[in-house]
Structure formats: structure tokens, C-alpha cells
Enzyme design. Structure first.
Site, PDB file in Angstrom:
ATOM      1  N   ILE A  13       0.822  -1.222   0.000  1.00  0.00           N
ATOM      2  CA  ILE A  13       0.000   0.000   0.000  1.00  0.00           C
ATOM      3  C   ILE A  13       0.858   1.275   0.000  1.00  0.00           C
ATOM      4  CG2 ILE A  13      -0.296   0.278   2.522  1.00  0.00           C
ATOM      5  CD1 ILE A  13      -3.314   0.793   1.922  1.00  0.00           C
ATOM      6  N   ASN A  26      -2.794   0.832  15.619  1.00  0.00           N
ATOM      7  CA  ASN A  26      -3.264   0.452  16.957  1.00  0.00           C
ATOM      8  C   ASN A  26      -3.573   1.735  17.729  1.00  0.00           C
ATOM      9  OD1 ASN A  26      -0.834   1.342  18.420  1.00  0.00           O
ATOM     10  ND2 ASN A  26       0.140  -0.358  17.330  1.00  0.00           N
ATOM     11  N   GLY A  34       3.067  -5.142  10.804  1.00  0.00           N
ATOM     12  CA  GLY A  34       2.189  -5.240   9.646  1.00  0.00           C
ATOM     13  C   GLY A  34       2.190  -3.987   8.793  1.00  0.00           C
ATOM     14  N   VAL A  35       1.008  -3.605   8.343  1.00  0.00           N
ATOM     15  CA  VAL A  35       0.890  -2.467   7.433  1.00  0.00           C
ATOM     16  C   VAL A  35       1.276  -1.162   8.133  1.00  0.00           C
ATOM     17  CG1 VAL A  35      -1.599  -2.039   7.804  1.00  0.00           C
ATOM     18  CG2 VAL A  35      -0.560  -1.550   5.586  1.00  0.00           C
ATOM     19  N   ASP A  36       1.014  -1.087   9.409  1.00  0.00           N
ATOM     20  CA  ASP A  36       1.363   0.094  10.213  1.00  0.00           C
ATOM     21  C   ASP A  36       2.880   0.342  10.168  1.00  0.00           C
ATOM     22  OD1 ASP A  36       1.203   2.157  12.040  1.00  0.00           O
ATOM     23  OD2 ASP A  36       0.517   0.924  13.714  1.00  0.00           O
ATOM     24  N   THR A 120      -7.541  -7.781   9.667  1.00  0.00           N
ATOM     25  CA  THR A 120      -7.450  -9.191   9.253  1.00  0.00           C
ATOM     26  C   THR A 120      -6.058  -9.794   9.411  1.00  0.00           C
ATOM     27  OG1 THR A 120      -6.925  -8.746   6.930  1.00  0.00           O
ATOM     28  CG2 THR A 120      -9.265  -8.768   7.536  1.00  0.00           C
ATOM     29  N   GLY A 121      -5.105  -9.008   9.900  1.00  0.00           N
ATOM     30  CA  GLY A 121      -3.757  -9.530  10.126  1.00  0.00           C
ATOM     31  C   GLY A 121      -3.614  -9.927  11.589  1.00  0.00           C
ATOM     32  N   TYR A 123      -4.827  -8.690  14.118  1.00  0.00           N
ATOM     33  CA  TYR A 123      -6.059  -8.576  14.915  1.00  0.00           C
ATOM     34  C   TYR A 123      -7.049  -9.716  14.674  1.00  0.00           C
ATOM     35  CZ  TYR A 123      -4.874  -4.022  16.967  1.00  0.00           C
ATOM     36  OH  TYR A 123      -4.294  -3.009  17.691  1.00  0.00           O
TER      37      TYR A 123
HETATM   38  P1  ADP Z   1      -4.380  -5.487  11.952  1.00  0.00           P
HETATM   39  O1  ADP Z   1      -3.623  -5.341  13.229  1.00  0.00           O
HETATM   40  O2  ADP Z   1      -5.452  -4.438  11.780  1.00  0.00           O
HETATM   41  O3  ADP Z   1      -4.875  -6.881  11.741  1.00  0.00           O
HETATM   42  P2  ADP Z   1      -2.143  -5.934  10.075  1.00  0.00           P
HETATM   43  O4  ADP Z   1      -1.200  -4.911   9.567  1.00  0.00           O
HETATM   44  O5  ADP Z   1      -1.615  -7.004  10.945  1.00  0.00           O
HETATM   45  O6  ADP Z   1      -3.330  -5.098  10.808  1.00  0.00           O
HETATM   46  O7  ADP Z   1      -2.889  -6.618   8.858  1.00  0.00           O
HETATM   47  C1  ADP Z   1      -3.905  -5.996   8.092  1.00  0.00           C
HETATM   48  C2  ADP Z   1      -3.791  -6.417   6.648  1.00  0.00           C
HETATM   49  O8  ADP Z   1      -2.743  -5.672   6.024  1.00  0.00           O
HETATM   50  C3  ADP Z   1      -3.441  -7.877   6.425  1.00  0.00           C
HETATM   51  O9  ADP Z   1      -4.230  -8.361   5.348  1.00  0.00           O
HETATM   52  C4  ADP Z   1      -1.969  -7.848   6.025  1.00  0.00           C
HETATM   53  O10 ADP Z   1      -1.650  -8.922   5.178  1.00  0.00           O
HETATM   54  C5  ADP Z   1      -1.948  -6.547   5.261  1.00  0.00           C
HETATM   55  N1  ADP Z   1      -0.621  -5.909   5.043  1.00  0.00           N
HETATM   56  C6  ADP Z   1       0.531  -6.067   5.726  1.00  0.00           C
HETATM   57  N2  ADP Z   1       1.488  -5.276   5.223  1.00  0.00           N
HETATM   58  C7  ADP Z   1       0.925  -4.592   4.180  1.00  0.00           C
HETATM   59  C8  ADP Z   1       1.387  -3.636   3.238  1.00  0.00           C
HETATM   60  N3  ADP Z   1       2.654  -3.189   3.245  1.00  0.00           N
HETATM   61  N4  ADP Z   1       0.512  -3.152   2.309  1.00  0.00           N
HETATM   62  C9  ADP Z   1      -0.765  -3.584   2.295  1.00  0.00           C
HETATM   63  N5  ADP Z   1      -1.278  -4.479   3.149  1.00  0.00           N
HETATM   64  C10 ADP Z   1      -0.434  -4.987   4.073  1.00  0.00           C
END
Ligand code: ADP
Length: 169
Positions: A13, A26, A34-36, A120-121, A123
Site C-alpha cells: 500500500i 493500533n 504489519g501495514v502500520d 485481518t492480520g 487482529y
Molecule cells: P491489523 O492489526 O489491523 O490486523 P495488520 O497490519 O496485521 O493489521 O494486517 C492488516 C492487513 O494488512 C493484512 O491483510 C496484512 O496482510 C496486510 N498488510 C501487511 N502489510 C501490508 C502492506 N505493506 N501493504 C498492504 N497491506 C499490508
């Protein structure tokens, strides 16, 4: 209908040149995995500096910052619910994440927006249920926000892509 504003892409993303990308943050807003983590790494340390001024964010609410080194102009940080079996208002809280994010996008007149699959990651939210909520709330927003041009769902895993394809049918 306005279903065609929705696009599925399999990418990181942080590479997207849109008006705003959404962060599955969070409640501290001080970064995480993860994405954060990916968003903070790509945006650079100024993002954390701005996030520190926001005093966190409760589950289901959303806050906006600039995008700094990201190609996206802004980041909307929303805090998804942790899945605890499904009887703790998880579906309602996740829908609120999308609604509150679209509310900010509307106020700021943002036309293109990219979402990760919030919750969905780490959490643990079931991705099929989450994808249905994401699509439903986007269809509602598309009717309410006349200038909304594109909503991209970033499918980071094949399972995520399947869930969104199913939800779109
Ligand atoms: P949460 O804590 O809300 O579950 P996560 O980051 O663990 O957040 O996961 C949320 C989603 O983002 C998952 O589907 C994960 O595969 C996805 N994800 C992780 N890294 C990236 C990225 N760099 N770009 C897009 N999606 C991502």
C-alpha cells in the site's frame, strides 16, 4: 451502480499514489507491525512526530495526518477491532472504521483512497467477513460522496484477494 470505483490490487500500500492511504493502526498511533510498520517506514520519522501530537485513537475511530515521504498525500489512521470470537461488536466496530474514514475523506475532499484489509492480520478478523463489510460500506460511501473517484482494496495475500472477489459478487 458505482461498483466500478472499486479496484483490487496486490501490492504494498505504501507504493500507491493516491490522495490517501488508510493505516490499520493500533490505539497508540505510535506505530506497530504489519501495514502500520510499513507505512511508518516508508513515510519517514516525521509521521511519528505528527502522530505523537494526536493522543492516540480509540477503536473504530479515525485520524488524519500528512503522508510525508509517501507518494500518497495523506494517511488516515483507523483502529480496527481485535477479533474476540464475534460477539463483542466486532462487525459493528469494523464498519465504523470504514464510515469514520470515509467521513474524513469527504470533509477533506479526497477523491482516491486505498485501504488495507483492516483487522485481518494481527487482529485476527476473518477476512471473508471483513471483506463484505469493506465492500458494503464503500458502496454506501460511493452513493453519499459524489466526488469519490476510486477506492482501492489492497489485497496483500491471495486469500485476501479471494475474499474481496467473493464480496464483490
Ligand atoms: P491489523 O492489526 O489491523 O490486523 P495488520 O497490519 O496485521 O493489521 O494486517 C492488516 C492487513 O494488512 C493484512 O491483510 C496484512 O496482510 C496486510 N498488510 C501487511 N502489510 C501490508 C502492506 N505493506 N501493504 C498492504 N497491506 C499490508
Amino acid at each position: 451502480m458505482k461498483k466500478k470505483i472499486i479496484k483490487l490490487v496486490e501490492t504494498d500500500i505504501t507504493t500507491l499514489s493516491v490522495d490517501v492511504i488508510v493505516n490499520a493502526a493500533n490505539s497508540s498511533l505510535l506505530g506497530g507491525g504489519g501495514v502500520d510498520g510499513a507505512i511508518h517506514r516508508a513515510a519517514g520519522p516525521e509521521l511519528l512526530t505528527e502522530c505523537r501530537t494526536l493522543n492516540g485513537c480509540p477503536t473504530s475511530e479515525a485520524k488524519i495526518t500528512k503522508g510525508y515521504k509517501l507518494p500518497a498525500r495523506f494517511v488516515i489512521h483507523t483502529v480496527g477491532p481485535i477479533w474476540r470470537g464475534g460477539n463483542h461488536e466486532e462487525t459493528h466496530l469494523l464498519a465504523e472504521c470504514y464510515r469514520n474514514t470515509f467521513k474524513i475523506a469527504q470533509t477533506q475532499h479526497l477523491e482516491t483512497i486505498a485501504f488495507p484489509a483492516i483487522s485481518t492480520g494481527a487482529y485476527g478478523f476473518p477476512v471473508k467477513v471483513a471483506a463484505k463489510i469493506a465492500v458494503r460500506e464503500t458502496m454506501i460511501a460511493a452513493m453519499q460522496i459524489p466526488f469519490l473517484k476510486q477506492v482501492i482494496f489492497v489485497c496483500f495475500t491471495p486469500e485476501t484477494r479471494e475474499a474481496y472477489e467473493e464480496a464483490l459478487q
